[in-house]
Structures are given as structure tokens and as C-alpha cells.
Design a protein around this motif. Structure first.
Motif, short mmCIF file in Angstrom:
data_model
loop_
_atom_site.label_atom_id
_atom_site.label_comp_id
_atom_site.label_asym_id
_atom_site.label_seq_id
_atom_site.Cartn_x
_atom_site.Cartn_y
_atom_site.Cartn_z
N LEU A 219 10.06 -2.90 -1.76
CA LEU A 219 10.60 -1.82 -1.28
C LEU A 219 10.02 -1.49 -0.17
N ALA A 220 8.52 -1.42 -0.21
CA ALA A 220 7.63 -0.85 0.90
C ALA A 220 8.06 -1.47 2.20
N ARG A 221 8.36 -3.01 2.12
CA ARG A 221 8.68 -3.67 3.35
C ARG A 221 9.74 -3.29 4.20
N GLY A 225 10.88 -0.86 7.63
CA GLY A 225 11.72 -1.36 8.83
C GLY A 225 11.99 -3.04 8.80
N ASN A 226 11.22 -3.53 7.75
CA ASN A 226 11.17 -5.04 7.75
C ASN A 226 12.33 -5.78 6.99
N GLY A 227 13.52 -5.55 7.68
CA GLY A 227 14.83 -6.40 7.17
C GLY A 227 15.62 -5.04 6.98
N ARG A 228 17.05 -5.64 6.70
CA ARG A 228 18.12 -4.73 6.41
C ARG A 228 18.15 -4.22 5.21
N ARG A 252 16.58 0.67 8.09
CA ARG A 252 17.82 -0.09 8.82
C ARG A 252 18.64 -0.56 7.81
N LEU A 253 19.78 0.16 7.99
CA LEU A 253 20.86 -0.02 7.17
C LEU A 253 22.17 -0.99 7.67
#
Length: 417
Positions: A219-221, A225-228, A252-253
């Protein structure tokens, strides 16, 4: 006709064959990119990659020439957010691997459904012969509204995802609320606690912790902002809360479903959140979709939202995704935006736009030659190329069709090879 012989030979090429040099000549090339639509254009493919797009391209030695005769050529299409390759038979749990249900610690964002992907699944060619070249393999909710991770899979026989992972969450009423204490309000409470854990504000050994150490790291990743984070949500009020949460946490959604997203078109555009709509949703299927509208995609696009297409639970009918785009076009979405929602928008949204989603030099030669308008369901894919390889235009369904079209022999058709 020589070009027809070439096309048949390409279609029967071994699936494992190396990519060939191919010149597709005199096509209506819908690039889904900066060049737009090019009439009477050629596409040159070398070593599995588009080398050139233009008119009157020279034919390299030993290249196979395919005469398009003006027919549409597009990038290979997006099949939506599906379970292709991890769900063989919907009604048989032993063949479904998309969800995790654990009693002791149900919140497992570290769950990665791509590890169960089967590139030999018979569902893959069923989608591929319809022009589908890639899908976002999504985790589905089992014991938690935090479903887990997935990724983009190309339907070319490769076993591994391309691009970054995405995290899948389901919010709202109905089944999502059932997984969060029977209340959509509880979803925000639980999300806030998980964020606090991932950010190190709750001790790992707390008796009230929701996440494992691996779950915290995962979850921290996404919080960095590393991934949607792909959120399945429909009600406008829930989308409003989601946008506030995303701004507060700086994530990022992408939204899947979004039946009432048109009501928040401007905030979604400002937040740069792509929305993957079901453009056939026009009835209040539940209390989260009272405001469903056939003009959803058109209204979102007019406000500047990047619109893609997907249906929930349609792995075995991924071909319907272009019907969604055609339906959106029939209800006000510009045609080019409809095609983009099947190609460029999903590729860029999920981190593979440098390789997929448009026809341009340097991109993978994932291409489809169509009999007619690709957003018209009466059109069919004449040939699909993935990485420059002509894919066999056969599936379990076409094999069954051909078996029962044969004249009866000594044995019933069911026993024919």
C-alpha cells in the motif's frame, strides 16, 4: 488472389513463430495517436515493431505484403478490466483464481492475481479473434473490499504482465458494503486506518492492525504514486468522497464503472482521473446507479475526462467492449474518442502507452485489420497481429462452429476431428 493467399498463410503461422517483416498496404490507418486517421496509408512492421507509417512505403526484401484495400487498421483493442486467464469457467470455483478470502487477516493488498495467469487459457483466443490484444487483469473482491493487485496482460501467449501493477478497490453499497461492516461509511474508516499503518503511524504488532508487513509495503508504494489505484464505484456521492481522499493522500486513481460519474465530470477532469465506463448502463440496476445515462461517456469526454471502456465480469465476452464504445459514439461521443477508449486511453492509464495503444514508429506491432468500422458489431477482425506475429484466427468457438457446419459422415458431427 495473391494477397488472400498471403493472409491465409499468415493466419496459419505457428503461434510460436518469430515476428515477420510485414507491409500492410493501402489501409485506412486509425493510429489512435498524434497522426489521427490516415487514408490509403501503409504500415511497415520489422522485428515485431512498427517501423514506419505513411503512403507509398517501399517493400523490404523478404517482407510479407498484405493488401488492405482501404479497410480499417487499428491498434489491437483493450478487452477491459477482466479475469481472462484466471477464470476458465465462471460457475466452477476450481477454475477461478481472481479473489482471495482469508479469515484471519482479510485485508491483503499484496495479493497479486497475475501470479495465477494461464497463457494457455481457452478464453484467450476467444477474445483475440475479436481484435482484443490486451487486458487489465483485475483482482476481484473476495473477503475484503481491498481486492489486491493486477496488471496488463498481452494476449500473445506470454506469461508475464507488462508495465506496473494496479491495486483494485471496490467502494459503495451492495456487495462492497457487505465486505466493510455493512456500511459504506466504514470503508473510509478502514481505508484511513490502512493508510495510517502503511505510513508507519500504527505499530506493526498492534492487535488492531489490518495489514501484514507485506501489505503495508504494498500500500505504501501506491501511496507514493507508484501505480494506479483502480476503484470500482458508481454513486456520485462516493466518487466525490473518493476524489477528496485521493487529493488528501496524493494517490493516482482510475475509476471503473462510474455510472454517475458524469455528475462530477469537471472535478474528475481537474484531478486527471480516467473513467472506464460501461456504456450500456442506462438503468438504475441498484441504488448506486440511479443516475445512469447512455450519455455518460460523451458528457465526461466533453469535460476533458479520459474515457475508457470496461464491463464488470465480462471475461468471456470481452468482445462486447467495442460494442460499449460504439454505443457511446451513438450517444454523442466523438468516434475518434471511442476508438481511443479502446486503445490509447487504457494503455496510457495503466503505464504501457510507450508500447501499446497506438500505431506509431517504435510501438509494438499489435494491430488489427477489420472488415469494416471496428466500432460496428457487424464488422469482424480479418487478421490480428501481436508483436508482428499473425495470430491464428481460431478459437474454441470457431472450431465448434466449423465442426457442425460439416456434412454428416459415418459418425455424428460431434465425433468429427
Amino acid at each position: 488472389m495473391k494477397s488472400l493467399v498471403v493472409a491465409i498463410a499468415l493466419a496459419s503461422t505457428s503461434f510460436a513463430a518469430l515476428a515477420q517483416d510485414v507491409l500492410i498496404r493501402n489501409a485506412t490507418v486509425h493510429t489512435a495517436g498524434a497522426q489521427g486517421t490516415l487514408k490509403n496509408a501503409d504500415v511497415l512492421v520489422r522485428n515485431g515493431v512498427v517501423q514506419a507509417v505513411g503512403s507509398g512505403l517501399a517493400t523490404p526484401a523478404a517482407a510479407t505484403v498484405v493488401e488492405a484495400n482501404g479497410r480499417p487498421l487499428t491498434p489491437a483493442l483493450f478487452g477491459g478490466i477482466t479475469e481472462i486467464g484466471v477464470e476458465e469457467v465462471s460457475g466452477e470455483s476450481a477454475t477461478a483464481d481472481s479473489a482471495v478470502t482469508l479469515e484471519d487477516q482479510p485485508m491483503r493488498p499484496e495479493f497479486d492475481v497475475t501470479l495465477a495467469y494461464n497463457p494457455a487459457s481457452v478464453v484467450i483466443p476467444v477474445a483475440r479473434v475479436e481484435g482484443i490484444g490486451f487486458t487489465l487483469l483485475g483482482a476481484s473482491t473476495g473477503g475484503s473490499f481491498i481486492a489486491g493487485q493486477g496488471g496488463v496482460m498481452r494476449l500473445d501467449g506470454s506469461a508475464d504482465p507488462v508495465g506496473p501493477r494496479a491495486l483494485f478497490i471496490r467502494l459503495g453499497g451492495g456487495g462492497a458494503a457487505d465486505l466493510s461492516g455493512k456500511s459504506r461509511a466504514a470503508q473510509w474508516m478502514l481505508l484511513d486506518q490502512m493508510v495510517a499503518e502503511a505510513r508507519g503511524r500504527v505499530p506493526v504488532d498492534s492487535p488492531h492492525a489490518l495489514l501484514t508487513p507485506a501489505g503495508r509495503a504494498t500500500l505504501a508504494r501506491y501511496l507514493a504514486g507508484n501505480g494506479r489505484i483502480v476503484v470500482q464505484v458508481n454513486r456520485a456521492a462516493d466518487i466525490r468522497q473518493l476524489l477528496r481522499w485521493a487529493q488528501r493522500e496524493n494517490v493516482r486513481l482510475a475509476i471503473a464503472g462510474g455510472a454517475e460519474a458524469w455528475k462530477l465530470a469537471q472535478p474528475l477532469a481537474q484531478a486527471k482521473v480516467p473513467v472506464f465506463v460501461d456504456a450500456l448502463a442506462d438503468l438504475p440496476a441498484d441504488f448506486d446507479q440511479i443516475g445512469a445515462s447512455l450519455e455518460n461517456a460523451a458528457r465526461l469526454s466533453a469535460a476533458g475526462v479520459e474515457v475508457g471502456f470496461s464491463q464488470v465480469g465480462e471475461s468471456h465476452n470481452a468482445r462486447k467492449n467495442r460494442q460499449l464504445a460504439g454505443n457511446a459514439v451513438a450517444n454523442g461521443l466523438p468516434w475518434e474518442e471511442g476508438l481511443a477508449g479502446l486503445t490509447r486511453v487504457p494503455a496510457e492509464s495503466f503505464g504501457v502507452g510507450d508500447r501499446l495503444g497506438s500505431i506509431a514508429p517504435g510501438k509494438l506491432a499489435d494491430l488489427v485489420l477489420w472488415s469494416g468500422d471496428p466500432l460496428d458489431v457487424s464488422s469482424t477482425a480479418s487478421q490480428v497481429w501481436l508483436g508482428g506475429r499473425a495470430m491464428p484466427m481460431r478459437s474454441r468457438q470457431t472450431d465448434l462452429r466449423d465442426r457442425y457446419l460439416q456434412q454428416p459422415g459415418p459418425l455424428p458431427r460431434a465425433y468429427a476431428k
